[in-house]
Design a protein around this motif. Structure first.
Motif, PDB file in Angstrom:
ATOM      1  N   ARG A  34      -0.157  -6.528   5.689  1.00  0.00           N
ATOM      2  CA  ARG A  34      -0.791  -5.917   4.509  1.00  0.00           C
ATOM      3  C   ARG A  34      -1.443  -4.571   4.840  1.00  0.00           C
ATOM      4  O   ARG A  34      -1.569  -3.714   3.963  1.00  0.00           O
ATOM      5  CB  ARG A  34      -1.828  -6.887   3.932  1.00  0.00           C
ATOM      6  CG  ARG A  34      -2.566  -6.352   2.711  1.00  0.00           C
ATOM      7  CD  ARG A  34      -3.370  -7.421   2.021  1.00  0.00           C
ATOM      8  NE  ARG A  34      -4.231  -6.862   1.006  1.00  0.00           N
ATOM      9  CZ  ARG A  34      -3.835  -6.475  -0.205  1.00  0.00           C
ATOM     10  NH1 ARG A  34      -2.552  -6.579  -0.538  1.00  0.00           N
ATOM     11  NH2 ARG A  34      -4.695  -5.985  -1.086  1.00  0.00           N
ATOM     12  N   VAL A  35      -1.827  -4.390   6.097  1.00  0.00           N
ATOM     13  CA  VAL A  35      -2.514  -3.152   6.460  1.00  0.00           C
ATOM     14  C   VAL A  35      -1.606  -1.936   6.265  1.00  0.00           C
ATOM     15  O   VAL A  35      -2.010  -0.926   5.667  1.00  0.00           O
ATOM     16  CB  VAL A  35      -3.004  -3.230   7.919  1.00  0.00           C
ATOM     17  CG1 VAL A  35      -3.583  -1.902   8.355  1.00  0.00           C
ATOM     18  CG2 VAL A  35      -4.052  -4.316   8.073  1.00  0.00           C
ATOM     19  N   LEU A  36      -0.380  -2.010   6.768  1.00  0.00           N
ATOM     20  CA  LEU A  36       0.525  -0.871   6.667  1.00  0.00           C
ATOM     21  C   LEU A  36       0.873  -0.523   5.221  1.00  0.00           C
ATOM     22  O   LEU A  36       0.867   0.663   4.867  1.00  0.00           O
ATOM     23  CB  LEU A  36       1.790  -1.126   7.486  1.00  0.00           C
ATOM     24  CG  LEU A  36       1.683  -0.841   8.988  1.00  0.00           C
ATOM     25  CD1 LEU A  36       2.965  -1.231   9.701  1.00  0.00           C
ATOM     26  CD2 LEU A  36       1.364   0.621   9.234  1.00  0.00           C
ATOM     27  N   PRO A  37       1.193  -1.504   4.363  1.00  0.00           N
ATOM     28  CA  PRO A  37       1.449  -1.149   2.959  1.00  0.00           C
ATOM     29  C   PRO A  37       0.257  -0.464   2.293  1.00  0.00           C
ATOM     30  O   PRO A  37       0.446   0.453   1.490  1.00  0.00           O
ATOM     31  CB  PRO A  37       1.754  -2.501   2.300  1.00  0.00           C
ATOM     32  CG  PRO A  37       2.286  -3.348   3.400  1.00  0.00           C
ATOM     33  CD  PRO A  37       1.525  -2.922   4.617  1.00  0.00           C
ATOM     34  N   LEU A  38      -0.952  -0.906   2.621  1.00  0.00           N
ATOM     35  CA  LEU A  38      -2.141  -0.261   2.057  1.00  0.00           C
ATOM     36  C   LEU A  38      -2.216   1.208   2.490  1.00  0.00           C
ATOM     37  O   LEU A  38      -2.469   2.103   1.679  1.00  0.00           O
ATOM     38  CB  LEU A  38      -3.410  -0.996   2.505  1.00  0.00           C
ATOM     39  CG  LEU A  38      -3.722  -2.323   1.819  1.00  0.00           C
ATOM     40  CD1 LEU A  38      -4.829  -3.051   2.572  1.00  0.00           C
ATOM     41  CD2 LEU A  38      -4.134  -2.101   0.374  1.00  0.00           C
ATOM     42  N   ASN A  39      -1.971   1.431   3.782  1.00  0.00           N
ATOM     43  CA  ASN A  39      -2.019   2.804   4.285  1.00  0.00           C
ATOM     44  C   ASN A  39      -0.905   3.656   3.686  1.00  0.00           C
ATOM     45  O   ASN A  39      -1.116   4.828   3.331  1.00  0.00           O
ATOM     46  CB  ASN A  39      -1.917   2.798   5.809  1.00  0.00           C
ATOM     47  CG  ASN A  39      -2.100   4.176   6.410  1.00  0.00           C
ATOM     48  OD1 ASN A  39      -3.176   4.753   6.388  1.00  0.00           O
ATOM     49  ND2 ASN A  39      -1.021   4.730   6.945  1.00  0.00           N
ATOM     50  N   ASN A  40       0.288   3.064   3.563  1.00  0.00           N
ATOM     51  CA  ASN A  40       1.422   3.812   3.007  1.00  0.00           C
ATOM     52  C   ASN A  40       1.174   4.181   1.548  1.00  0.00           C
ATOM     53  O   ASN A  40       1.540   5.280   1.107  1.00  0.00           O
ATOM     54  CB  ASN A  40       2.706   2.995   3.143  1.00  0.00           C
ATOM     55  CG  ASN A  40       3.134   2.836   4.589  1.00  0.00           C
ATOM     56  OD1 ASN A  40       2.706   3.592   5.462  1.00  0.00           O
ATOM     57  ND2 ASN A  40       3.978   1.856   4.858  1.00  0.00           N
ATOM     58  N   GLU A  73     -10.138  -0.747   2.338  1.00  0.00           N
ATOM     59  CA  GLU A  73      -9.633  -2.128   2.455  1.00  0.00           C
ATOM     60  C   GLU A  73      -8.785  -2.275   3.714  1.00  0.00           C
ATOM     61  O   GLU A  73      -8.910  -3.286   4.434  1.00  0.00           O
ATOM     62  CB  GLU A  73      -8.810  -2.492   1.217  1.00  0.00           C
ATOM     63  CG  GLU A  73      -8.308  -3.934   1.245  1.00  0.00           C
ATOM     64  CD  GLU A  73      -7.491  -4.320   0.018  1.00  0.00           C
ATOM     65  OE1 GLU A  73      -6.877  -5.400   0.040  1.00  0.00           O
ATOM     66  OE2 GLU A  73      -7.469  -3.534  -0.956  1.00  0.00           O
ATOM     67  N   ALA A  74      -7.933  -1.290   3.990  1.00  0.00           N
ATOM     68  CA  ALA A  74      -7.092  -1.350   5.191  1.00  0.00           C
ATOM     69  C   ALA A  74      -7.957  -1.400   6.444  1.00  0.00           C
ATOM     70  O   ALA A  74      -7.681  -2.149   7.388  1.00  0.00           O
ATOM     71  CB  ALA A  74      -6.159  -0.142   5.238  1.00  0.00           C
ATOM     72  N   LEU A  75      -9.029  -0.610   6.454  1.00  0.00           N
ATOM     73  CA  LEU A  75      -9.898  -0.569   7.622  1.00  0.00           C
ATOM     74  C   LEU A  75     -10.649  -1.887   7.800  1.00  0.00           C
ATOM     75  O   LEU A  75     -10.844  -2.356   8.929  1.00  0.00           O
ATOM     76  CB  LEU A  75     -10.886   0.592   7.467  1.00  0.00           C
ATOM     77  CG  LEU A  75     -11.604   1.062   8.729  1.00  0.00           C
ATOM     78  CD1 LEU A  75     -10.605   1.471   9.804  1.00  0.00           C
ATOM     79  CD2 LEU A  75     -12.522   2.229   8.397  1.00  0.00           C
ATOM     80  N   GLU A  76     -11.041  -2.494   6.702  1.00  0.00           N
ATOM     81  CA  GLU A  76     -11.780  -3.758   6.769  1.00  0.00           C
ATOM     82  C   GLU A  76     -10.947  -4.870   7.382  1.00  0.00           C
ATOM     83  O   GLU A  76     -11.474  -5.728   8.100  1.00  0.00           O
ATOM     84  CB  GLU A  76     -12.243  -4.170   5.371  1.00  0.00           C
ATOM     85  CG  GLU A  76     -13.433  -3.378   4.858  1.00  0.00           C
ATOM     86  CD  GLU A  76     -13.836  -3.789   3.455  1.00  0.00           C
ATOM     87  OE1 GLU A  76     -13.230  -4.751   2.930  1.00  0.00           O
ATOM     88  OE2 GLU A  76     -14.743  -3.152   2.881  1.00  0.00           O
TER      89      GLU A  76
END
Length: 211
Positions: free
Chosen positions: A1-7, A34-37
């Motif tokens: 989920r982290v990468l999609p948020l960043n993208n 959210e990605a950082l959290e």
């Protein structure tokens, strides 16, 4: 989920650059937070997320002038730098980003400590940029600007000489017709004007007119 948020945040960055919509900026900040959290401390991408969030806050700071955004941006870039080891390719970018954020801080504070730290950061960034690195010309311009600010305070001829050398190199790295070439051209012309008024050398005047 982290990468999609960043993208998705990166896509919103492109939308924001085109439209300037604060809604895009707000959503980008929300996604990056959210990605950082959810990004664990040992994740190798954490430094990238910290830097991206710092850049987004920089965009909002330039709109709002909020000192809270500036302080958070500095904190994020400092944390990102701590995560970038000497061989990390992201390190030179974070060094430059932190220096640019400190420039905003210096514009508010006028503190010579900000200038000294900027010089240290940009000198290291320049050492990490190879001759063909596109970031090198940006760092050269930024370092020259910091030296100009310090010269304005101290009047040191060494700062002026180094500024001229850096701007000449930066100008060589921008091909004729490049849209941003006007920046080092103007900066170099201004530096030569200052140098001419200091020394009275006709060579400075001749070079300035050739530009």
């Amino acid at each position: 989920r982290v990468l999609p948020l960043n993208n998705l945040a990166e896509a919103l960055r492109s939308c924001y650059d085109r439209s300037g919509s604060p809604d895009n900026l707000d959503e980008m900040l929300r996604l990056l937070r959210e990605a950082l959290e959810i990004c664990p401390s040992g994740n190798p991408l954490r430094g990238t997320f910290l830097s991206n969030l710092g850049l987004a806050l920089g965009s909002r700071y330039h709109r709002s002038g909020s000192p809270d955004d500036l302080e958070e941006m500095l904190r994020l870039f400092r944390e990102a730098l701590e995560l970038c080891a000497s061989g990390d390719p992201l390190r030179r970018t974070v060094l430059n980003n932190l220096a640019v954020a400190l420039r905003s801080h210096y514009n508010c504070s006028g503190s010579p400590d900000d200038l000294d730290e900027m010089l240290q950061l940009l000198r290291e960034a320049l050492e990490l940029c190879e001759s063909g690195d596109i970031l090198r010309r940006i760092v050269l311009n930024n370092l020259a600007e910091v030296l100009r600010n310090r010269y304005n305070r101290s009047g040191s001829p060494d700062d002026l000489d180094e500024m001229l050398r850096l701007l000449r190199e930066a100008l060589r790295l921008y091909p004729v017709g490049h849209t941003v070439r006007v920046l080092p051209l103007n900066n170099l012309a201004e530096a030569l004007r200052v140098c001419y008024h200091r020394s009275g050398s006709p060579n400075d005047l001749d070079e300035m007119f050739r530009l």
